[in-house]
Design a protein around this motif. Structure first.
Motif, mmCIF file in Angstrom:
data_model
loop_
_atom_site.group_PDB
_atom_site.id
_atom_site.type_symbol
_atom_site.label_atom_id
_atom_site.label_comp_id
_atom_site.label_asym_id
_atom_site.label_seq_id
_atom_site.Cartn_x
_atom_site.Cartn_y
_atom_site.Cartn_z
ATOM 1 N N ASP A 116 43.173 125.179 32.411
ATOM 2 C CA ASP A 116 43.078 123.916 32.489
ATOM 3 C C ASP A 116 41.954 123.310 32.800
ATOM 4 N N LYS A 117 40.644 122.566 33.795
ATOM 5 C CA LYS A 117 40.180 121.982 33.116
ATOM 6 C C LYS A 117 39.399 122.685 34.216
ATOM 7 N N ASP A 118 39.871 123.810 35.223
ATOM 8 C CA ASP A 118 39.356 124.066 36.379
ATOM 9 C C ASP A 118 39.418 125.723 35.701
ATOM 10 N N GLY A 119 39.895 126.081 33.867
ATOM 11 C CA GLY A 119 39.095 127.367 33.895
ATOM 12 C C GLY A 119 40.834 128.168 33.409
ATOM 13 N N VAL A 120 40.740 128.983 33.049
ATOM 14 C CA VAL A 120 41.682 129.523 32.619
ATOM 15 C C VAL A 120 42.545 130.593 33.699
ATOM 16 N N SER A 121 43.846 131.181 33.968
ATOM 17 C CA SER A 121 43.891 131.510 34.554
ATOM 18 C C SER A 121 45.479 132.505 33.846
ATOM 19 N N VAL A 122 45.037 133.937 34.121
ATOM 20 C CA VAL A 122 46.771 134.122 33.767
ATOM 21 C C VAL A 122 47.760 135.060 34.549
ATOM 22 N N VAL A 123 48.910 134.229 34.524
ATOM 23 C CA VAL A 123 50.488 134.525 34.849
ATOM 24 C C VAL A 123 51.127 135.340 35.042
ATOM 25 N N ARG A 124 51.922 136.165 35.998
ATOM 26 C CA ARG A 124 52.767 137.273 35.870
ATOM 27 C C ARG A 124 54.528 136.473 35.438
ATOM 28 N N SER A 125 55.161 136.888 34.699
ATOM 29 C CA SER A 125 56.534 135.931 34.180
ATOM 30 C C SER A 125 57.473 135.982 34.657
ATOM 31 N N ALA A 126 58.196 135.894 35.014
ATOM 32 C CA ALA A 126 59.140 135.941 35.856
ATOM 33 C C ALA A 126 60.504 136.256 35.311
ATOM 34 N N GLY A 127 60.862 137.531 34.092
ATOM 35 C CA GLY A 127 61.921 137.190 33.271
ATOM 36 C C GLY A 127 61.778 138.470 33.640
ATOM 37 N N GLY A 128 63.458 139.069 33.611
ATOM 38 C CA GLY A 128 64.244 140.188 33.739
ATOM 39 C C GLY A 128 63.316 141.293 33.649
ATOM 40 N N LEU A 129 62.829 141.190 32.435
ATOM 41 C CA LEU A 129 62.574 142.822 32.329
ATOM 42 C C LEU A 129 60.911 143.225 32.868
ATOM 43 N N ALA A 130 60.841 142.218 33.255
ATOM 44 C CA ALA A 130 58.917 141.880 33.620
ATOM 45 C C ALA A 130 59.320 142.291 35.450
ATOM 46 N N THR A 131 60.086 142.066 35.593
ATOM 47 C CA THR A 131 60.569 142.548 37.307
ATOM 48 C C THR A 131 61.700 142.925 37.584
ATOM 49 N N GLY A 132 62.322 143.591 36.561
ATOM 50 C CA GLY A 132 62.712 145.559 36.808
ATOM 51 C C GLY A 132 61.953 146.768 36.152
ATOM 52 N N LEU A 133 60.604 146.316 35.267
ATOM 53 C CA LEU A 133 59.586 147.187 34.944
ATOM 54 C C LEU A 133 58.246 146.951 35.928
ATOM 55 N N ARG A 134 58.359 146.320 36.779
ATOM 56 C CA ARG A 134 57.102 145.713 36.978
ATOM 57 C C ARG A 134 56.710 147.280 38.701
ATOM 58 N N GLY A 135 58.082 147.544 39.521
ATOM 59 C CA GLY A 135 57.716 149.221 40.010
ATOM 60 C C GLY A 135 57.212 149.791 39.343
ATOM 61 N N PRO A 136 57.811 150.632 37.997
ATOM 62 C CA PRO A 136 57.641 151.720 37.378
ATOM 63 C C PRO A 136 55.556 151.434 37.179
ATOM 64 N N HIS A 137 55.789 150.216 36.695
ATOM 65 C CA HIS A 137 54.561 150.379 35.747
ATOM 66 C C HIS A 137 53.278 150.110 36.446
ATOM 67 N N GLU A 138 53.577 150.018 38.044
ATOM 68 C CA GLU A 138 53.043 150.068 38.950
ATOM 69 C C GLU A 138 52.619 151.214 39.452
ATOM 70 N N ARG A 139 53.424 151.932 39.626
ATOM 71 C CA ARG A 139 53.665 153.270 41.015
ATOM 72 C C ARG A 139 52.938 153.924 39.949
ATOM 73 N N SER A 140 53.195 154.094 38.142
ATOM 74 C CA SER A 140 52.594 155.726 37.348
ATOM 75 C C SER A 140 51.929 154.904 37.401
ATOM 76 N N GLY A 141 50.978 154.160 37.542
ATOM 77 C CA GLY A 141 49.656 153.305 36.997
ATOM 78 C C GLY A 141 49.225 153.536 35.672
ATOM 79 N N GLY A 142 50.649 153.208 35.010
ATOM 80 C CA GLY A 142 50.549 152.964 33.804
ATOM 81 C C GLY A 142 50.536 151.873 33.068
ATOM 82 N N LEU A 143 50.148 151.207 31.858
ATOM 83 C CA LEU A 143 49.663 150.272 31.085
ATOM 84 C C LEU A 143 50.848 149.434 30.215
ATOM 85 N N TRP A 144 50.516 148.412 30.361
ATOM 86 C CA TRP A 144 51.995 147.047 29.234
ATOM 87 C C TRP A 144 50.867 146.987 28.303
ATOM 88 N N ILE A 145 51.376 146.774 26.970
ATOM 89 C CA ILE A 145 50.597 146.773 25.498
ATOM 90 C C ILE A 145 51.575 145.539 24.816
#
Ligand code: ADQ
Length: 473
Positions: free
Chosen positions: A18-47
């Protein structure tokens, strides 16, 4: 815990500008929610693909890259032609209808295959560049069916899992596809191939037998000197957070308003992506049938259908939308009054709080897809009912039917049967509603998305890594 590399067509983020710039927001979908913990804890990447960023300025694009990196996301950018042919083309106009048994919706020409293949190869190249020995790779869904084999060729020692989020059809359907063997071999690059139900596992195993002559023994297949395992892992939802949401004061207030506005009426609800697999026209016809044959229900029923716009770039979806619009108009024209109509049709996305309020306010939830891999809406409805009330009417052709046996089961093709089921759900005594909902909720809470992630990854990580290849001297 090994580092987790998650691979999916879409990254679990939305890029907003928008006029203030660009932002990247996390989605709230089921897959994203379920995998967030293991993704962060393992220091992993999402491609995956971050969506279209082509209209951003170079400095906005740089900002997107930085924000993605902070979220441990690695973007794969797709050109407009790749989106049109790999995603909207082969994925959504060939594989999607095929896996849902709609083979007559598949275009006669297979011209998008080459691009599908090429984009899958691009995904594999990017994953291979990020890979470090010891990582676990988990590839998601039908857009990426060739990625496991491309990865296996690049990383023979890697631990690779694949999960198929949509049905795997009977081999009679699957074998109609010109590139059927390439797709099977694509998946066989994985160590573990997961499906929502054991029926899909059986269908996949019979395709392996008929098309490649490979025999599955219990849940294992020997392929190319390796052991590949198949398994049923029914995906769950974040049940606790849905329940918490349904108990929030603001949500309870919205529930009260819904009920007040429909005083004297029974509330029937449908919530879907607007997709031809979801069975919305037959569901509407069942509502019409009930009003037609039982005049006593006229003026006593409100059917709220929420449909989130989906794949609007694909022609079939536009004509499906017209069909739904027309049916809603017809029913309201026939059975509406000056002050009220039986069908409230909302063509837009709702946020989770709004959905939770609708789920909690409904007397009957109609989840009647013609074919559905799992269907998470059915589970969300149960999780949002800590009051142990509300009746779930569920299609036999949703993967969720294997788990949610206490729903009122229906054959979605049988419009009269659907009308009967709707009526018996509306008339179900309170005690029976409570008993059924209690059992449904126990299942949904125990086998939630965290259970699903754990059981898939535990199985994958317990498998021996493939032996090193011995090249002939
Ligand atoms: P979908 O076909 O998208 O997923 P589903 O499982 O029902 O189907 O998930 C839909 C999600 O979108 C739910 O979380 C729901 O809350 C949300 N949603 C639906 N309508 C909405 C609306 N109007 N506004 C806002 N949100 C809405 C695919 C497969 C499924 C499988 C999942 C997960 O087709 O069979 O269950 O992946 O594997």
């Amino acid at each position: 815990m090994s580092r987790l590399l998650l691979v999916s067509n879409r990254l679990p983020v939305t890029v907003k500008s928008d006029k203030d710039g660009v932002s990247v927001v996390r989605s709230a979908g089921g897959l994203a929610t379920g995998l967030r913990g293991p993704h962060e804890r393992s220091g992993g990447l999402w491609i995956g693909w971050p969506g279209d960023v082509s209209r951003l300025t170079p400095s906005q694009r740089a900002s997107v890259e930085t924000q993605l990196a902070e979220l441990r996301c690695v973007p794969l950018h797709l050109s407009a032609s790749e989106v049109g042919r790999y995603y909207e083309g082969y994925s959504n106009q060939v594989l999607w209808p095929l896996c849902h048994y709609f083979i007559d919706r598949i275009p006669r020409q297979d011209r998008d295959w080459d691009i599908y293949r090429r984009v899958n190869e691009r995904f594999a190249d990017l994953v291979a560049r990020q890979y470090q020995p010891g990582d676990t790779i988990w590839v998601h869904d039908y857009q990426l069916m060739l990625v496991p084999a491309f990865l296996r060729a690049r990383l023979p020692q890697a631990r690779i899992g694949y999960f198929h989020h949509i049905p795997f059809p009977s081999s009679e359907i699957f074998r109609t596809l010109p590139h059927r063997t390439e797709l099977l071999r694509g998946l066989l690059g994985a160590d573990l191939i997961g499906f929502h139900t054991l029926t899909y596992v059986r269908h996949f195993a019979s395709s392996l037998m008929r098309l490649l002559g490979l025999e599955t023994v219990v849940d294992r297949v020997d392929y190319d000197g390796r052991e590949v395992r198949l398994g049923g892992f029914p995906m769950g939802i974040d049940a606790q957070s849905f329940e918490n949401l349904a108990n929030e004061p603001a949500v309870l207030e919205e529930v009260r308003v819904h009920r007040q506005k429909s005083e004297g009426l029974r509330l029937v609800l449908g919530v879907d992506r607007l997709d031809y697999t979801k069975g919305i026209p037959r569901r509407l016809m069942a509502v019409q049938r009930l009003l037609e044959r039982e005049p006593a229900w006229r003026g006593r029923l409100r059917f709220i259908q929420v449909a989130v716009p989906s794949r609007t770039g694909v022609a079939d979806y536009a004509s499906y939308r017209e069909k739904v619009d027309e049916l809603v108009g017809r029913i309201n024209g026939l059975y509406g009054g000056v002050h009220n109509v039986p069908v409230h049709y909302l063509y837009r996305s709702f946020n989770e709080k709004q959905l939770a309020a609708l789920y909690r306010a409904a007397d009957v939830m109609l989840v009647t897809p013609i074919r559905d891999g799992m269907n998470l809406v059915a589970k969300e409805f149960c999780a949002a009912r800590p009051d142990e009330d509300g009746v779930l009417v569920l299609s036999e052709f949703a993967g969720a039917a294997d788990e949610l046996g206490d729903a009122v089961m229906v054959n979605p093709y049988n419009v009269d049967g659907l009308a009967d089921a709707l009526e018996s759900a509306l008339e179900m005594p309170q005690e029976e509603r409570r008993t059924r909902m209690r059992t449904l909720r126990t299942r949904v809470k125990e086998y939630d998305v965290h259970w699903w992630v754990r059981s898939f990854l535990d199985t994958l990580e317990s498998m021996p890594t493939p032996p090193p290849r011995v090249e002939p001297a």
